[in-house]
Design a protein around this motif. Structure first.
Motif, PDB file in Angstrom:
ATOM      1  N   ASP A 112      -4.213 110.156 -15.725  1.00 24.57           N
ATOM      2  CA  ASP A 112      -4.607 108.694 -15.419  1.00 24.57           C
ATOM      3  C   ASP A 112      -6.394 108.562 -15.958  1.00 24.57           C
ATOM      4  N   PRO A 113      -6.570 108.605 -17.270  1.00 27.65           N
ATOM      5  CA  PRO A 113      -7.783 108.666 -17.649  1.00 27.65           C
ATOM      6  C   PRO A 113      -8.495 107.276 -17.316  1.00 27.65           C
ATOM      7  N   GLU A 114      -7.984 106.311 -17.003  1.00 27.69           N
ATOM      8  CA  GLU A 114      -8.684 104.931 -16.875  1.00 27.69           C
ATOM      9  C   GLU A 114      -9.340 105.099 -15.358  1.00 27.69           C
ATOM     10  N   ARG A 115      -8.796 105.804 -14.208  1.00 24.51           N
ATOM     11  CA  ARG A 115      -9.502 105.945 -13.116  1.00 24.51           C
ATOM     12  C   ARG A 115     -10.257 107.380 -12.986  1.00 24.51           C
ATOM     13  N   ASP A 116      -9.733 108.136 -13.727  1.00 25.57           N
ATOM     14  CA  ASP A 116     -10.000 109.755 -13.536  1.00 25.57           C
ATOM     15  C   ASP A 116     -11.330 109.788 -14.287  1.00 25.57           C
ATOM     16  N   THR A 117     -12.413 109.332 -14.087  1.00 24.61           N
ATOM     17  CA  THR A 117     -13.574 109.502 -14.924  1.00 24.61           C
ATOM     18  C   THR A 117     -14.286 110.767 -14.590  1.00 24.61           C
ATOM     19  N   PRO A 118     -15.251 111.228 -15.348  1.00 27.50           N
ATOM     20  CA  PRO A 118     -15.982 112.701 -14.847  1.00 27.50           C
ATOM     21  C   PRO A 118     -16.267 112.579 -13.329  1.00 27.50           C
ATOM     22  N   PRO A 119     -16.979 111.846 -13.081  1.00 22.70           N
ATOM     23  CA  PRO A 119     -17.498 111.915 -11.541  1.00 22.70           C
ATOM     24  C   PRO A 119     -16.511 111.914 -10.656  1.00 22.70           C
ATOM     25  N   VAL A 120     -15.462 111.015 -10.939  1.00 22.43           N
ATOM     26  CA  VAL A 120     -14.384 111.324  -9.863  1.00 22.43           C
ATOM     27  C   VAL A 120     -13.554 112.586 -10.086  1.00 22.43           C
ATOM     28  N   LEU A 121     -13.417 113.167 -11.042  1.00 19.81           N
ATOM     29  CA  LEU A 121     -12.828 114.583 -11.373  1.00 19.81           C
ATOM     30  C   LEU A 121     -13.593 115.762 -10.757  1.00 19.81           C
ATOM     31  N   LYS A 122     -14.855 115.508 -10.667  1.00 17.19           N
ATOM     32  CA  LYS A 122     -16.000 116.331 -10.171  1.00 17.19           C
ATOM     33  C   LYS A 122     -15.616 116.613  -8.758  1.00 17.19           C
ATOM     34  N   ASN A 123     -15.639 115.644  -8.058  1.00 20.02           N
ATOM     35  CA  ASN A 123     -15.351 115.424  -6.563  1.00 20.02           C
ATOM     36  C   ASN A 123     -14.058 116.017  -6.194  1.00 20.02           C
ATOM     37  N   TYR A 124     -12.990 115.839  -6.978  1.00 17.76           N
ATOM     38  CA  TYR A 124     -11.641 116.117  -6.720  1.00 17.76           C
ATOM     39  C   TYR A 124     -11.359 117.786  -6.962  1.00 17.76           C
ATOM     40  N   VAL A 125     -11.719 118.145  -7.944  1.00 15.03           N
ATOM     41  CA  VAL A 125     -11.529 119.639  -8.413  1.00 15.03           C
ATOM     42  C   VAL A 125     -12.409 120.735  -7.644  1.00 15.03           C
ATOM     43  N   ALA A 126     -13.517 120.013  -7.059  1.00 17.69           N
ATOM     44  CA  ALA A 126     -14.336 120.891  -6.105  1.00 17.69           C
ATOM     45  C   ALA A 126     -13.688 120.966  -4.855  1.00 17.69           C
ATOM     46  N   ALA A 127     -12.975 120.268  -4.405  1.00 19.87           N
ATOM     47  CA  ALA A 127     -12.133 120.274  -3.231  1.00 19.87           C
ATOM     48  C   ALA A 127     -11.229 121.612  -3.281  1.00 19.87           C
ATOM     49  N   PHE A 128     -10.838 122.040  -4.481  1.00 15.26           N
ATOM     50  CA  PHE A 128      -9.865 123.035  -4.367  1.00 15.26           C
ATOM     51  C   PHE A 128     -10.508 124.185  -4.551  1.00 15.26           C
ATOM     52  N   SER A 129     -11.325 124.481  -5.803  1.00 16.89           N
ATOM     53  CA  SER A 129     -12.079 125.550  -6.063  1.00 16.89           C
ATOM     54  C   SER A 129     -12.957 125.212  -7.019  1.00 16.89           C
ATOM     55  N   PRO A 130     -14.220 126.053  -7.000  1.00 15.50           N
ATOM     56  CA  PRO A 130     -15.421 126.051  -8.003  1.00 15.50           C
ATOM     57  C   PRO A 130     -14.950 126.476  -9.494  1.00 15.50           C
ATOM     58  N   ARG A 131     -13.771 127.217  -9.351  1.00 15.65           N
ATOM     59  CA  ARG A 131     -13.352 127.657 -10.432  1.00 15.65           C
ATOM     60  C   ARG A 131     -12.318 126.915 -11.446  1.00 15.65           C
ATOM     61  N   LEU A 132     -12.017 125.883 -10.658  1.00 11.90           N
ATOM     62  CA  LEU A 132     -11.023 124.813 -11.334  1.00 11.90           C
ATOM     63  C   LEU A 132     -11.659 123.803 -12.181  1.00 11.90           C
ATOM     64  N   ILE A 133     -11.222 123.859 -13.482  1.00 11.96           N
ATOM     65  CA  ILE A 133     -11.881 122.784 -14.449  1.00 11.96           C
ATOM     66  C   ILE A 133     -10.924 121.672 -14.291  1.00 11.96           C
ATOM     67  N   GLY A 134     -11.618 120.428 -14.563  1.00 16.07           N
ATOM     68  CA  GLY A 134     -10.895 119.128 -14.676  1.00 16.07           C
ATOM     69  C   GLY A 134     -11.196 118.573 -15.906  1.00 16.07           C
ATOM     70  N   LEU A 135     -10.168 118.051 -16.644  1.00 17.05           N
ATOM     71  CA  LEU A 135     -10.412 117.257 -17.758  1.00 17.05           C
ATOM     72  C   LEU A 135      -9.747 116.083 -18.077  1.00 17.05           C
ATOM     73  N   THR A 136     -10.789 114.974 -18.500  1.00 26.11           N
ATOM     74  CA  THR A 136     -10.119 113.850 -18.937  1.00 26.11           C
ATOM     75  C   THR A 136     -10.612 113.545 -20.375  1.00 26.11           C
ATOM     76  N   GLY A 137     -10.343 112.082 -20.614  1.00 23.31           N
ATOM     77  CA  GLY A 137     -10.876 111.678 -22.133  1.00 23.31           C
ATOM     78  C   GLY A 137     -10.248 110.227 -22.120  1.00 23.31           C
ATOM     79  N   THR A 138     -10.315 109.799 -23.408  1.00 23.05           N
ATOM     80  CA  THR A 138      -9.903 108.125 -23.518  1.00 23.05           C
ATOM     81  C   THR A 138      -8.193 108.204 -23.431  1.00 23.05           C
ATOM     82  N   PRO A 139      -8.125 107.071 -23.268  1.00 25.36           N
ATOM     83  CA  PRO A 139      -6.238 106.845 -23.237  1.00 25.36           C
ATOM     84  C   PRO A 139      -5.489 107.784 -24.284  1.00 25.36           C
ATOM     85  N   ASP A 140      -5.911 107.565 -25.590  1.00 23.95           N
ATOM     86  CA  ASP A 140      -5.446 108.032 -26.842  1.00 23.95           C
ATOM     87  C   ASP A 140      -5.441 109.606 -26.545  1.00 23.95           C
TER      88      ASP A 140
END
Length: 211
Positions: A112-140
């Motif tokens: 869901d790259p349209e809503r999952d921007t880096p700041p959104v991902l940052k808060n989300y993955v931090a809730a599970f573990s500092p070791r979890l990396i979140g990745l997003t990009g353009t829709p393409d």
């Protein structure tokens, strides 16, 4: 909840394995076979953006095992439960086998790259573990990665531009240090098999495959 039928082309890529499809937000969840993925056409080089806004390539993890899960941060139930199981298992694995755990990188890739921007991902993955990396990009970019990793996804129950669910296949993949697929990791709800879907089942898979 709407789902997606697998076409023959996708099935042929992972045959005889079955991909589990789930629409986040509820509904029945299919189980999938557990087994080695050696030789399967899953995965390919990519460059995406992590939760800190940095561009990260698949080869950035070269030399490490990679546990890859596709989902999205607005998922109401399935994704957070899966990620909780994955990261709880990783935490136990890190405690019991720190040297081997250091060789493993958990990765969350949004569908869901349209809503999952880096700041959104940052808060989300931090809730599970500092070791979890979140990745997003353009829709393409996400569409290309999803295709390469044999992941099916799409918007469902759209109620507005920013109000929708995303149906997607739940296929947590474990890749080796060379970037080649090794196995599926069990995160489904408990079923007929003992301990299936529990953090202990994920831990057992990691303990078996990560050397």
């Amino acid at each position: 909840m709407a789902g997606f039928a697998m076409n023959k082309a996708l099935i042929s890529l992972v045959s005889p394995l079955l991909l589990a499809l789930s629409a986040c937000g509820g509904g029945d969840q299919s189980s999938f076979e557990q087994g080695a993925l050696a030789g399967a056409s899953i995965g390919a080089p990519f460059t995406l953006t992590d939760q800190d806004g940095k561009r990260v390539a698949w080869d950035s993890f070269k030399g490490k095992y990679r546990l890859v899960y596709f989902g999205y941060t607005y998922c109401p139930d399935v994704c957070p439960v899966d990620l909780q199981r994955i990261m709880q298992a990783y935490g136990k694995f890190e405690k019991d086998s720190p040297d081997r755990a250091a060789k493993l990188q958990p990765i969350f890739i949004t569908v869901d790259p349209e809503r999952d921007t880096p700041p959104v991902l940052k808060n989300y993955v931090a809730a599970f573990s500092p070791r979890l990396i979140g990745l997003t990009g353009t829709p393409d970019e996400i569409a290309k990665v999803a295709k390469d990793f044999v992941v099916i996804y799409g918007k469902a129950d759209e109620k507005g531009a920013n109000d929708y669910l995303v149906s997607h296949s739940r296929t947590p993949y474990l890749f080796g240090p060379d970037g080649q697929p090794i196995a599926l990791v069990p995160v489904d709800d408990p079923g007929t098999k003992e301990d299936e879907g529990s953090p202990d089942a994920v831990l057992a898979a990691l303990d078996h495959w990560v050397k």
